[in-house]
Design an enzyme around this catalytic site. Structure first.
Site, PDB file in Angstrom:
ATOM      1  N   GLU A 187      39.449  29.516  43.327  1.00  0.00           N
ATOM      2  CA  GLU A 187      39.263  29.332  41.877  1.00  0.00           C
ATOM      3  C   GLU A 187      39.810  30.545  41.141  1.00  0.00           C
ATOM      4  O   GLU A 187      39.932  31.620  41.694  1.00  0.00           O
ATOM      5  CB  GLU A 187      37.790  29.076  41.552  1.00  0.00           C
ATOM      6  CG  GLU A 187      36.816  30.127  42.066  1.00  0.00           C
ATOM      7  CD  GLU A 187      36.826  31.416  41.306  1.00  0.00           C
ATOM      8  OE1 GLU A 187      37.103  31.342  40.097  1.00  0.00           O
ATOM      9  OE2 GLU A 187      36.576  32.473  41.898  1.00  0.00           O
ATOM     10  N   LYS A 231      44.973  33.474  46.229  1.00  0.00           N
ATOM     11  CA  LYS A 231      43.802  34.013  45.519  1.00  0.00           C
ATOM     12  C   LYS A 231      43.809  35.548  45.528  1.00  0.00           C
ATOM     13  O   LYS A 231      43.694  36.192  44.479  1.00  0.00           O
ATOM     14  CB  LYS A 231      42.528  33.477  46.178  1.00  0.00           C
ATOM     15  CG  LYS A 231      41.264  34.107  45.699  1.00  0.00           C
ATOM     16  CD  LYS A 231      40.968  33.754  44.259  1.00  0.00           C
ATOM     17  CE  LYS A 231      39.816  34.561  43.724  1.00  0.00           C
ATOM     18  NZ  LYS A 231      39.407  34.176  42.405  1.00  0.00           N
ATOM     19  N   ASN A 265      44.534  38.050  42.206  1.00  0.00           N
ATOM     20  CA  ASN A 265      43.553  39.026  41.710  1.00  0.00           C
ATOM     21  C   ASN A 265      44.074  40.457  41.871  1.00  0.00           C
ATOM     22  O   ASN A 265      43.927  41.285  40.981  1.00  0.00           O
ATOM     23  CB  ASN A 265      42.231  38.882  42.463  1.00  0.00           C
ATOM     24  CG  ASN A 265      41.289  37.929  41.755  1.00  0.00           C
ATOM     25  OD1 ASN A 265      41.672  37.276  40.795  1.00  0.00           O
ATOM     26  ND2 ASN A 265      40.058  37.850  42.214  1.00  0.00           N
ATOM     27  N   PHE A 284      46.658  41.294  30.394  1.00  0.00           N
ATOM     28  CA  PHE A 284      46.208  42.314  31.356  1.00  0.00           C
ATOM     29  C   PHE A 284      46.994  43.617  31.250  1.00  0.00           C
ATOM     30  O   PHE A 284      47.280  44.282  32.236  1.00  0.00           O
ATOM     31  CB  PHE A 284      46.187  41.747  32.790  1.00  0.00           C
ATOM     32  CG  PHE A 284      44.947  40.929  33.012  1.00  0.00           C
ATOM     33  CD1 PHE A 284      44.791  39.708  32.371  1.00  0.00           C
ATOM     34  CD2 PHE A 284      43.917  41.388  33.811  1.00  0.00           C
ATOM     35  CE1 PHE A 284      43.632  38.963  32.508  1.00  0.00           C
ATOM     36  CE2 PHE A 284      42.746  40.644  33.967  1.00  0.00           C
ATOM     37  CZ  PHE A 284      42.607  39.431  33.311  1.00  0.00           C
ATOM     38  N   ALA A 289      44.803  48.853  28.219  1.00  0.00           N
ATOM     39  CA  ALA A 289      44.377  50.088  28.898  1.00  0.00           C
ATOM     40  C   ALA A 289      42.905  50.349  28.615  1.00  0.00           C
ATOM     41  O   ALA A 289      42.379  49.943  27.577  1.00  0.00           O
ATOM     42  CB  ALA A 289      45.224  51.256  28.406  1.00  0.00           C
ATOM     43  N   CYS A 298      34.929  40.825  41.232  1.00  0.00           N
ATOM     44  CA  CYS A 298      36.122  40.296  41.913  1.00  0.00           C
ATOM     45  C   CYS A 298      37.189  41.346  42.192  1.00  0.00           C
ATOM     46  O   CYS A 298      37.510  41.603  43.356  1.00  0.00           O
ATOM     47  CB  CYS A 298      36.704  39.163  41.096  1.00  0.00           C
ATOM     48  SG  CYS A 298      35.469  37.910  40.741  1.00  0.00           S
ATOM     49  N   LYS A 330      36.264  44.230  44.638  1.00  0.00           N
ATOM     50  CA  LYS A 330      36.006  43.695  45.987  1.00  0.00           C
ATOM     51  C   LYS A 330      37.289  43.152  46.622  1.00  0.00           C
ATOM     52  O   LYS A 330      37.572  43.404  47.794  1.00  0.00           O
ATOM     53  CB  LYS A 330      34.949  42.593  45.843  1.00  0.00           C
ATOM     54  CG  LYS A 330      34.858  41.580  46.937  1.00  0.00           C
ATOM     55  CD  LYS A 330      33.720  40.610  46.687  1.00  0.00           C
ATOM     56  CE  LYS A 330      34.113  39.399  45.864  1.00  0.00           C
ATOM     57  NZ  LYS A 330      34.861  38.370  46.563  1.00  0.00           N
TER      58      LYS A 330
HETATM   59  C1  UGA Z   1      38.767  37.870  37.609  1.00  0.00           C
HETATM   60  C2  UGA Z   1      40.078  37.095  37.394  1.00  0.00           C
HETATM   61  O1  UGA Z   1      40.580  37.342  36.090  1.00  0.00           O
HETATM   62  C3  UGA Z   1      39.869  35.600  37.609  1.00  0.00           C
HETATM   63  O2  UGA Z   1      41.116  34.923  37.511  1.00  0.00           O
HETATM   64  C4  UGA Z   1      39.261  35.352  38.989  1.00  0.00           C
HETATM   65  O3  UGA Z   1      39.016  33.989  39.219  1.00  0.00           O
HETATM   66  C5  UGA Z   1      37.966  36.121  39.085  1.00  0.00           C
HETATM   67  O4  UGA Z   1      38.241  37.525  38.892  1.00  0.00           O
HETATM   68  C6  UGA Z   1      37.383  35.871  40.460  1.00  0.00           C
HETATM   69  O5  UGA Z   1      38.021  36.204  41.460  1.00  0.00           O
HETATM   70  O6  UGA Z   1      36.321  35.241  40.553  1.00  0.00           O
HETATM   71  P1  UGA Z   1      36.624  38.464  36.090  1.00  0.00           P
HETATM   72  O7  UGA Z   1      36.272  39.453  37.152  1.00  0.00           O
HETATM   73  O8  UGA Z   1      35.566  37.554  35.591  1.00  0.00           O
HETATM   74  O9  UGA Z   1      37.849  37.513  36.579  1.00  0.00           O
HETATM   75  O10 UGA Z   1      37.106  39.275  34.828  1.00  0.00           O
HETATM   76  P2  UGA Z   1      38.480  39.714  34.117  1.00  0.00           P
HETATM   77  O11 UGA Z   1      38.470  39.168  32.759  1.00  0.00           O
HETATM   78  O12 UGA Z   1      39.647  39.446  34.960  1.00  0.00           O
HETATM   79  O13 UGA Z   1      38.244  41.292  33.988  1.00  0.00           O
HETATM   80  C7  UGA Z   1      38.073  42.133  35.130  1.00  0.00           C
HETATM   81  C8  UGA Z   1      38.040  43.575  34.704  1.00  0.00           C
HETATM   82  O14 UGA Z   1      39.336  43.996  34.275  1.00  0.00           O
HETATM   83  C9  UGA Z   1      37.095  43.883  33.534  1.00  0.00           C
HETATM   84  O15 UGA Z   1      36.382  45.067  33.807  1.00  0.00           O
HETATM   85  C10 UGA Z   1      38.032  44.091  32.347  1.00  0.00           C
HETATM   86  O16 UGA Z   1      37.499  44.975  31.392  1.00  0.00           O
HETATM   87  C11 UGA Z   1      39.248  44.684  33.038  1.00  0.00           C
HETATM   88  N1  UGA Z   1      40.494  44.484  32.295  1.00  0.00           N
HETATM   89  C12 UGA Z   1      41.020  43.240  32.103  1.00  0.00           C
HETATM   90  C13 UGA Z   1      41.169  45.590  31.763  1.00  0.00           C
HETATM   91  O17 UGA Z   1      40.718  46.746  31.925  1.00  0.00           O
HETATM   92  N2  UGA Z   1      42.346  45.395  31.092  1.00  0.00           N
HETATM   93  C14 UGA Z   1      42.883  44.169  30.908  1.00  0.00           C
HETATM   94  O18 UGA Z   1      43.965  44.078  30.296  1.00  0.00           O
HETATM   95  C15 UGA Z   1      42.204  43.060  31.427  1.00  0.00           C
END
Ligand code: UGA
Length: 443
Positions: free
Chosen positions: A149, A202, A206, A247, A250, A258, A261
């Protein structure tokens, strides 16, 4: 078609509810009684916008039970969506996946497709297939499908119903056909491949996103040194469709259940196979350092944090979730406490979980005003709307020394230009740095 979903966390519950939304009848199984009780009362055990409403809308098609034995017995399709947390050595812990596999093997009495949605190391689908076949108690045929997913917390329902692709790792045409019937109502493009490739898609997805974040964070760190502005840099990069504008935000690093890990797990898998994944190793290292970036900044303003009043805005790893896993707040707050700071924090959603870890050491505030009152410095760890939309003059009016360290670049630099607030963010110039240096010297 009888569908059962094992695990009612982010992956399992959202999958089940979205399958019911497109017309399926779904039984959800979990081993935690409190979760099943909540679900039966119509409440979601996870904080996820829109999920409870969808549960309510489809309540006639959803059943929640602790009785896996009965649910698996005559199921046609069983999704495994339980957690695969990190082990101490960085590898994925497959204990819960195997527990479900065992219960399935011992109880199914129908031919069934078993779908692994949990994020599992490459090769796991094949091993689970053998494990279940070796432990079957009835003469039935099973097939294992890898169906990772891509939902994010906070937007999980939308990410599932309007996903960009459905990845199916299948061994037979029969499994492919059944899975296409399951997902018929979604009307989304498929990537059909073998199970190893699906498992790898997957991790590779990630880890690529984590790498992209660490990359922009390193560029941001260099921007600060050479006088560039990372927001403009990211905008300029993102307009190139080969790079893409997502993404590239900064900040103080990625957290959550996720990316941390999954980067470690793929790195572990590579090492285990005598291969060095240099890029992913670098992403992990950059992220570890980035999480402490605000503390380094704080030390520019104060030699010691002892006795200082520190305001903290946001505790969760990102907005719209109550999840604290790998949140930068959890890296910084113990150090601030060790240094003798007095911490007041505001995060109406994250507070409950944070309190379980730090029940008395920090003061949890009910308002922004209470948090900022008399503070000597403010740390922003999460870009909640309440932070982004607040009147920034509050920093000046309420804080004793208005120094704002913004780990998520919540505001424009211009908005601080005609104030006396020191605004120090990520990858951008610091506003009013000199003004405050004088004030602190006076204190
Ligand atoms: C992430 C992936 O985006 C999903 O596609 C995936 O399904 C999921 O992991 C999973 O493996 O279950 P998630 O961990 O919910 O989703 O959150 P994200 O929105 O991806 O953010 C992850 C981290 O990255 C957060 O701490 C966020 O603040 C940080 N982030 C995100 C940044 O620092 N900069 C960005 O531009 C984007």
């Amino acid at each position: 078609m009888k569908i059962v979903v094992s695990g009612t966390g982010y992956v399992g519950l959202v999958t089940a509810v979205c399958l019911s939304e497109v017309g399926h009848t779904v039984t959800c199984v979990d081993v935690v009684k409190e979760k099943i009780d909540m679900l039966n009362e119509g409440k979601s055990p996870i904080f996820e916008p829109g999920l409870e409403e969808l549960m309510q809308k489809n309540k006639d098609k959803l059943t929640y039970t602790l009785n896996g034995k009965l649910a698996y017995k005559d199921a046609d399709v069983i999704f495994i969506g339980v957690g695969t947390p990190e082990k101490k050595d960085g590898s994925a812990n497959l204990k819960y996946v195997y527990e479900v596999a065992k219960e399935i093997a011992e109880n199914i009495e129908n031919n069934a497709i078993i779908v692994i949605k949990s994020t599992v190391p490459i090769g796991t689908n094949k091993k689970i297939e053998k494990y279940i076949r070796d432990n079957l108690k009835h003469d039935v045929k099973i097939e294992i499908v890898s169906n990772p997913e891509f939902l994010s917390q906070g937007t999980a329902v939308r990410d599932t119903l309007h996903a960009q692709r459905i990845v199916l790792g299948v061994n037979t045409k029969h499994a492919e056909e059944i899975m296409k019937r399951v997902y018929d109502g979604f009307n989304l493009p498929y990537v059909i491949t073998n199970r190893e490739s699906a498992e790898m898609i997957k991790y590779a997805s990630n880890d690529f996103l984590a790498l992209k974040i660490s990359y922009i964070n390193e560029i941001a760190n260099l921007c600060e040194i050479v006088g560039a502005n990372v927001e403009d840099v990211a905008k300029g990069m993102g307009m190139d469709s080969r790079i893409g504008n997502k993404f590239l935000q900064a900040g103080i690093g990625y957290g959550g259940s996720c990316f941390p890990k999954d980067t470690k797990a793929l790195n572990w898998l590579a090492n285990f196979n005598d291969y060095e994944l240099k890029t992913i190793k670098a992403a992990i290292e950059v992220n570890t350092n980035q999480k402490l970036k605000l503390l380094k900044k704080a030390r520019k303003y104060y030699d010691s944090l002892e006795g200082l009043n520190v305001a903290v805005l946001g505790l969760t790893f990102k907005p719209n979730t109550d999840d604290l896993r790998e949140a930068p707040s959890l890296e910084n707050i113990p150090i601030l406490l060790d240094d003798g700071a007095n911490i007041k924090a505001y995060d109406p959603v994250g507070e409950k979980r944070f309190k379980k870890i730090y029940p008395t050491e920090i003061k949890y505030c009910k308002t922004l005003e209470e948090t900022l009152e008399n503070a000597d410095i403010c740390f922003i760890f999460t870009e909640w709307d309440f932070v982004k939309n607040m009147d920034i003059s509050m920093y000046e009016k309420l804080m004793r020394v208005p120094i704002v360290l913004d780990g998520r670049n919540c505001y424009s630099l211009e908005s601080f230009e005609n104030t006396n607030i020191v605004y120090d963010s990520i990858g951008r110039k610091t506003i009013n740095q000199n003004k405050i240096a004088k004030d602190i010297a006076k204190n």
